[in-house]
Every structure is written in structure tokens, then in C-alpha cells.
Scaffold this active site. Structure first.
Site: not given
Length: 782
Positions: A486, A488-490, A493, A614
Site C-alpha cells: 500500500g 501512506g501519507s508520505f 508501505v 484523512d
């Protein structure tokens, strides 16, 4: 007028959505003459707000050429305030009108009918109470009231300037005085009268009932503050309308199993007869009635749930000026009022709570006049003393912090990188990179959680671990694409396996030479590390540790075996993997409840509160036991302490989930997370993405799920949009979840529920299906 009143008449108490509890300005009402009830309402969508009635299976109009703004009923009598408020007309079953009041200057705004009197409140700066009997005005005193309601032989009201107690009067003086005495020390925001009992909402938001209790009509069920926004009291029963989802609960002689059918029925307003209750549905503004008296009348010819064949009825009076609507305009007002005014949105009862008086500061002490020499001496002494005190405090703090006073160093549970002497001076550490601001943030913000509400928390590790880059590269096979699970915000993953066998998820910041990207990555890394190092809750993804080497920023989390909710709803991988579990309404409601509990913890129990910013289905992860956990705190911010407060900040988030009020005004509140969760609830209901394309919807053009689903839910056609992959719907539970979603995605944040409200309703929805298909036996007695 004598023929209009009979002894033992019906008491009517109805709450208008325009004036909240204890209000007037009703647009639907009932009478009870003989054995045949009459139900009347003001028809919507007409140039003239005419009245239409139903009795014994027959429809008939009332004064088709007269426009009314509100009506009220008693035994064999109706009264109505004409549009504009200047005239009060009353009539009996013969439809012969009698004019009781006419004044173009002092208009009427509130009307109530008891068994022996009609009362109204004037619409001026000092609202006077005017009452009529078969002959003389009643009472003789020139009372000033803000709320009044008539019962069986008595009328009670709240005077304009009274902080506690009520005033009751009428022919049944002994009952009136008894009820008045029972409320003598209670501060009420509103009042509603029944046959021989009275209910009201106190300043803390709880419903309190006093008076006769032969049938349990004053045994108010357990509820939360300000849960109810409408009450209807009959002869021996009480019904209440929930503020959050507009469903009804009844107790007393008219309650019991016969009322349970309304558990998932959304109503705009309710009104009581002697032994039955009627309500105006939110779905299509039709009128339904229920109760023991309703079934018995006509030998069962009036079945429960039967929608009366009345035309669409107004949910509130049409007012000419929008300035009269202090809490906004009701949706579809222009259509409902046919362009001749607007319907006011009901105000929250909390707006009526008296403000806490400001504390008057004590008087300043008398000024002491000192000589200039003495002043200089004292100033020098204060400066020297302050410097010495600060030095002493710093010495003690340093001693305790480093542990040198005790011959050992302190080990911190919060995330603390190793800091040597050169680091403190700002020089590079052993890996060549300067100390980032994340170290400072961690020292400032890392703390234990204070309390939590929803179940036991996950076991918290003794401390967050500091990993080396080599450890995490080895765990992910050098961040192999095969291990990517996946984003993420930065960063990306990856799934990893540590040397000790633990499965983890590792988020690696994206590597970029651009300073802006590096700053954004650093900010998101710092945010997640600062928040997660002090949060610990069953429904939040737990932080295991971190890595910070040169330009690398990595966070290590517990591995969520069953991935993101988004994938199960929208990707094909789930059609075979877990369809038996995710494709049940019970599981979907449980997932929604888990996520809501996690967000509730952030809003209400984290110190300070946190706004996620978010919330979306890809940030709701499922562990090996299908427990949902909220993840990705890279965009999170510390929120205001109060739910009514806000902060100005540039809008960020994900298209389709971002709060339109936040996006348009850059004003952030906890209700922004509520909007995102509302979109997730719609995803769970429909199986569609937040933004989707479909040839059968909008001709294949992109459309938001909110724009697609909300009108259909409001129209009462929920079945058209439910996810076909899920089995037969648990009707009551699914409808409750749908109406919950409807409130969450309200354009205006003030009208969205709190996370605690959402948790309570999802708990109730889950309880409705815990006993099997269609069960409504559990969760209704709250």
C-alpha cells in the site's frame, strides 16, 4: 364557542421542528371526537397553505381559500393561525369558523389547546400569554411566557425571565398546583403537557417528567443529554423523537411492542392523541399513526404503519423572511413553500442553554507607594533571586533527566533517539545527518494516553524501538516490489518480517532530491511519530518503532493481515478471499463501529485532541481477527479542545472524502473527520467508490458517492443502492446506518453528529441484528 369544548377532551402536545421542544407552529395535528380520530395537516407545495384532513377513511379540505401557518387540535375542535399571524380561527366538525383573535400589529406565534382552554403567545418583544375559555379570558394575569402547553384541565408554561420552576393553572387546580410544585426547583428549556403529566428538557439536556404515573408515562428511558428534540404526550403515554436519526421511542400506556415498528422510521415531527401517536415521515412527508387506540378505532380498520392518503404535508411553517430563521433554512424550502417563503431549520436545544455568568474579577489591591531607592533595591533583589531559582530548577531537572544524581541514566518509554554531546551542539550525529525536529517533537509530545472508552486497548510495548535501515531492508527483501502492500501519507508501505519472526508493516518515505518533497516527507514522518508514540487504542494501528538514517525516514507498525477496507470493497482480490465475511451486513456495521470508536478516541480522549484529516476506506485496516483499526496519521493535527472551536489551516485530504466546508473555507473542526467517515459508511452500504463512473449513473461521467446516494436515501429508496454482493438486508439496522451516513455528510458541519453520537447509533444498529434477521428487540430500550 361553548359547543367547541367538551369535558375530558384530548390533550395535544406536539413539537415543531422550527421551535424545538415545547414549541408551537405545528403543521400537523389531531382531534379525538367520539370514536373517530381526525388528522389534519397543512399541504406543501401549494400557492396557499391550505389545510387537508382525514377522518374515517375520507379526505376533505378545510377553508380552501384560507392560508394557515400553524394548527392545533383538541376534542372536536381545531384552531389555526392564519399566515402572517394576525388572525386565530377555530372550528368544530361542522366547519363553521369562529374568529377568536385579530390584530395586525401584535401577531401570534404559538398556539396550544388543552381540554378547557385555548392559549397563544404573542410575537412581540415581550411575548404575552392570551387564553380563551367558553366565556371569559383566562388567566387574568398578564403573564409573559416563552413556552406553554395545554393538558387535561390545566395549562403549564415557562415564564420569560424565570430561571427555575414553571407556572400551571386551569380548572383542575389541584393537579396544576401539584405539577407546578414538582418542577419548583428544576430549570427547564421547554415544556410539554399530557393528560395528567408534564415533561420537559432541563438545562443539562435530560428529559424530566412529573405528574401521574399510573401507566408508567413518566418513567423516562435512559438517554444521553439532548438526545430528544421532540415530545408528544397523550393521556397515559409519552413519545420522544431522537435528535440524531429522527426515530421514535414511546413509554407508558400507549407504548410497548406496538410502537417498535417505528424503530427505523425517520420522522420530522410527532403529535399525540389520547391513546395513539402520529408522525410526519422524513421520506415523503406523509402521515403515519400507531398506538393501541389507533388500532382499536374502527375495529382494526386503521392498521399500524398505514400511510394516510393526505397530500404531502409541510414539515414546518413557511415564513416570509429568512431573517426569522436563526438556525438556517430547511432543505427544499423553496419547493415546499411554492416560492412563498422558507421553512426554518430547527435550532439545537443547546442554543437555549443559559450562558454561564461571567465571574467579576476581584477589585485590585490598593496601590503601595514606595520610594525610588526602595523600588530599585527590590527590583535588583528580584532579578538576582529569579536567576538563582531558575538555575536551581534547571540543575534539578538535568539531574533527574540524565540520572547522574543516582549513578545511572534514565530509559524513556517514548521514542528517543540516542543523543550525544555533539548532537546537543547541533553537529552531525554518528550517521552524518543532523538532529531533525522530530527528536524535539517526540520529547515534547510523547506521553501516555489518559483514558479510553471502547473496550480494552492493545498491549503497548515497553517502548518504541529504533531500527537500523539495514534491519528493515533485510525484513522487506530490500524493499522488494513483491512486498509492497500500500501507500501512506508520505511513502510506500511494505510487508516485512523481522529477525525475531514478527510480521510488520514498514512505511518508507519516498526519496526525492527536491527540498519541498523532503520537507513534506519530514513533516508527515514527524507527525505520525509524534502522535502514534503517545496513542494506544484497540482501534488504532499500533506503532512498533522507527528508523531515521540520513535521508531515510521509516515507520514500523503492527501488520494488518487482512489489509485495507478499500481493497475488500472495491478490488477484485476480495471476491474470493473473504466474501463470506465482508459480505454480511453485520460485519460491515461492525467494521464501521470499530473505525468510529478509534476516531472517537482521537477526538474525545487523546490529550490534546487529534483531528485525523484523512479518514477514508484505504486508511481503515483489518487485522487477523477482522478488527478494524484507523491508520496513517501523516496529515493529522492537534484539534481544538471544544467541538465548537475550529482552526484555520490549508485544506488537505483525499478527493471524495474531504469535508466541503473545510475545503471551501479552510476551517478545520472535528466534524471534518465525521464527513470522511460518512463517505466510508456510504461505501459500506453501496459497495461503490467515493468517486466513481458508471454508465447507469450520470451517463458514465464521474460522480461523487455523496451526490449519488444522498438523494436516494432521502427519497426512501435505499434498496436501490445497496451492495448486491451482500445478502438480504437487516432492514432496521441498515436503514439506521444509512440515515447515520446521511447526517454525517451534511454540507454544514454544525448539523453533523459527533463521533460519540455515531458510536452510539452504530452500537444500536449492530444490536438490532445480533439476534438474527430483522430483529428489533435489542437496543431499543436505551
Amino acid at each position: 364557542m361553548t359547543s367547541l369544548f367538551l369535558t375530558g377532551a384530548i390533550l395535544l402536545s406536539i413539537i415543531s421542528p422550527a421551535t424545538s421542544l415545547g414549541g408551537s407552529a405545528t403543521t400537523v395535528s389531531v382531534t379525538y371526537g367520539g370514536n373517530t380520530p381526525t388528522v389534519c395537516g397543512i399541504v406543501a407545495g401549494q400557492p396557499s397553505q391550505r389545510i387537508q384532513c382525514w377522518r374515517n377513511g375520507q379526505l376533505f379540505p378545510v377553508f380552501s381559500n384560507v392560508s394557515f401557518e400553524s394548527i392545533s387540535g383538541g376534542r372536536d375542535v381545531f384552531c389555526g393561525i392564519r399566515s402572517g399571524g394576525s388572525t386565530l380561527l377555530c372550528w368544530n366538525q361542522t366547519l363553521i369558523p369562529r374568529r377568536l383573535y385579530y390584530n395586525q400589529t401584535v401577531t401570534l406565534r404559538h398556539l396550544t389547546i388543552g381540554s378547557t382552554q385555548i392559549c397563544a403567545i404573542t410575537n412581540n418583544q415581550n411575548p404575552n400569554l392570551i387564553c380563551w375559555r367558553p366565556s371569559d379570558p383566562f388567566p387574568s394575569q398578564n403573564y409573559t411566557f416563552r413556552s406553554v402547553s395545554g393538558g387535561l384541565g390545566f395549562t403549564c408554561g415557562i415564564r420569560q425571565n424565570d430561571t427555575v420552576g414553571i407556572i400551571c393553572f386551569g380548572d383542575n387546580l389541584s393537579l396544576a398546583r401539584a405539577i407546578q410544585g414538582q418542577f419548583s426547583n428544576i430549570s427547564l428549556l421547554s415544556i410539554v403537557s399530557g393528560g395528567s403529566h408534564v415533561c420537559g428538557v432541563n438545562v443539562t439536556g435530560y428529559v424530566i417528567c412529573e405528574g401521574n404515573n399510573d401507566y408508567g408515562q413518566i418513567n423516562v428511558p435512559n438517554h444521553i443529554p439532548f438526545e430528544f428534540n421532540a415530545l408528544a404526550l397523550g393521556a397515559n403515554h409519552t413519545c420522544a423523537l431522537r435528535r440524531l436519526n429522527n426515530t421514535v421511542v414511546c413509554w407508558g400506556g400507549g407504548g410497548g411492542g406496538i410502537d417498535n415498528y417505528t424503530a427505523s422510521l425517520s420522522l420530522e415531527t410527532i403529535v399525540a392523541g389520547l391513546d395513539f401517536t402520529c408522525g410526519l415521515t422524513s421520506r415523503n412527508f406523509s402521515v403515519v399513526c400507531w398506538g393501541n387506540g389507533w388500532i382499536q378505532n374502527g375495529s382494526g380498520s386503521n392498521p399500524v404503519g398505514f400511510e394516510l392518503p393526505l397530500s404531502m404535508i409541510l414539515p414546518g411553517p413557511c415564513v416570509r423572511s429568512e431573517s426569522e430563521c436563526s438556525c438556517g433554512i430547511y432543505p427544499q424550502s423553496d419547493m415546499l413553500c411554492f416560492g412563498y417563503g422558507s421553512i426554518c431549520r430547527p435550532c439545537d436545544l443547546t442554543n437555549l442553554v443559559p450562558p454561564v455568568p461571567e465571574l467579576v474579577p476581584p477589585p485590585s489591591p490598593p496601590r503601595v507607594v514606595r520610594s525610588r531607592r526602595l523600588t530599585r533595591g527590590l527590583l535588583a533583589f528580584a532579578i538576582v533571586g529569579s536567576v538563582g531559582a531558575v538555575a536551581a530548577i534547571c540543575t534539578v531537572v538535568y539531574c533527574l533527566w540524565t540520572g547522574v544524581c543516582f549513578g545511572k541514566k534514565k530509559i524513556h518509554n517514548s521514542v528517543q533517539p540516542t543523543v550525544n554531546g555533539s548532537n546537543r551542539n547541533g553537529s552531525p550525529n554518528k550517521n552524518g545527518s543532523p538532529v531533525s525536529r522530530s527528536a524535539t517533537i517526540r520529547r515534547q509530545l510523547s506521553r501516555g494516553f489518559r483514558r479510553q472508552r471502547s473496550g480494552p486497548s492493545s498491549k503497548q510495548a515497553d517502548k518504541e524501538e529504533e531500527f537500523t535501515y539495514a534491519d528493515l531492508a533485510l525484513a522487506t527483501d530490500n524493499f522488494s516490489p513483491e512486498n509492497k502492500i500500500g501507500a501512506g501519507s508520505f511513502g510506500i508501505v511494505y510487508r516485512g518480517k523481522l529477525l525475531d519472526g514478527r510480521e510488520v508493516a514498514i512505511k518508507r518515505g519516498e526519496i526525492s532530491d527536491k527540498n519541498k518533497k523532503l520537507q513534506e516527507k519530514e513533516s508527515a514522518f514527524d507527525s505520525e511519530l509524534a502522535f502514534l508514540s503517545r496513542l494506544n487504542h484497540k482501534h488504532l494501528v499500533r506503532l512498533v518503532g522507527y528508523c531515521q538514517e540520513r535521508d531515510e525516514r521509516l515507520l514500523v507498525y503492527d501488520y494488518m493481515k487482512n489489509g485495507a477496507l478499500f481493497d475488500h470493497l472495491h478490488n477484485e482480490i476480495n471476491t474470493e478471499k473473504s466474501s463470506s465475511l465482508i459480505n454480511s451486513w453485520k460485519m460491515r456495521i461492525k467494521i464501521a463501529l470499530d473505525a468510529a470508536r478509534g476516531i472517537e478516541y482521537l477526538h474525545n480522549y487523546a490529550v490534546p485532541p487529534i483531528i485525523h484529516r484523512d479518514i477514508k476506506s484505504s486508511n481503515i485496516l483489518l487485522d487477523a481477527n477482522w478488527v478494524a483499526r484507523v491508520s496513517d496519521f501523516g496529515l493529522s493535527l492537534m484539534g481544538p479542545v471544544s467541538d465548537r472551536e475550529y482552526r484555520h489551516t490549508k485544506a488537505v485530504g483525499t478527493v471524495g472524502y474531504i469535508d466541503p466546508e473545510y475545503y471551501g473555507l479552510n476551517v478545520l473542526t472535528a466534524k471534518s473527520d465525521v464527513y470522511g467517515l460518512g463517505v466510508v459508511l456510504l461505501e459500506l452500504l453501496t459497495g461503490r467508490r467515493a468517486i466513481f463512473k458508471s454508465e447507469e449513473v450520470n451517463g458514465g461521467a464521474p460522480i461523487s458517492l455523496v451526490d449519488y446516494a444522498v438523494p436516494i436515501i432521502m427519497a426512501g429508496d435505499l434498496g436501490k443502492i445497496l451492495d448486491k454482493r451482500v445478502g438480504a438486508p437487516e432492514v432496521e439496522a441498515v436503514e439506521l446506518m444509512a440515515y447515520m451516513a446521511l447526517h454525517c455528510v451534511n454540507v454544514e458541519g454544525n448539523y453533523r453528529p459527533t463521533m460519540s453520537d455515531i458510536v452510539a447509533n452504530l452500537e444500536r444498529a449492530l444490536g438490532l441484528i445480533s439476534d438474527g434477521y430483522g430483529s428489533v428487540s435489542s437496543g431499543l430500550s436505551d
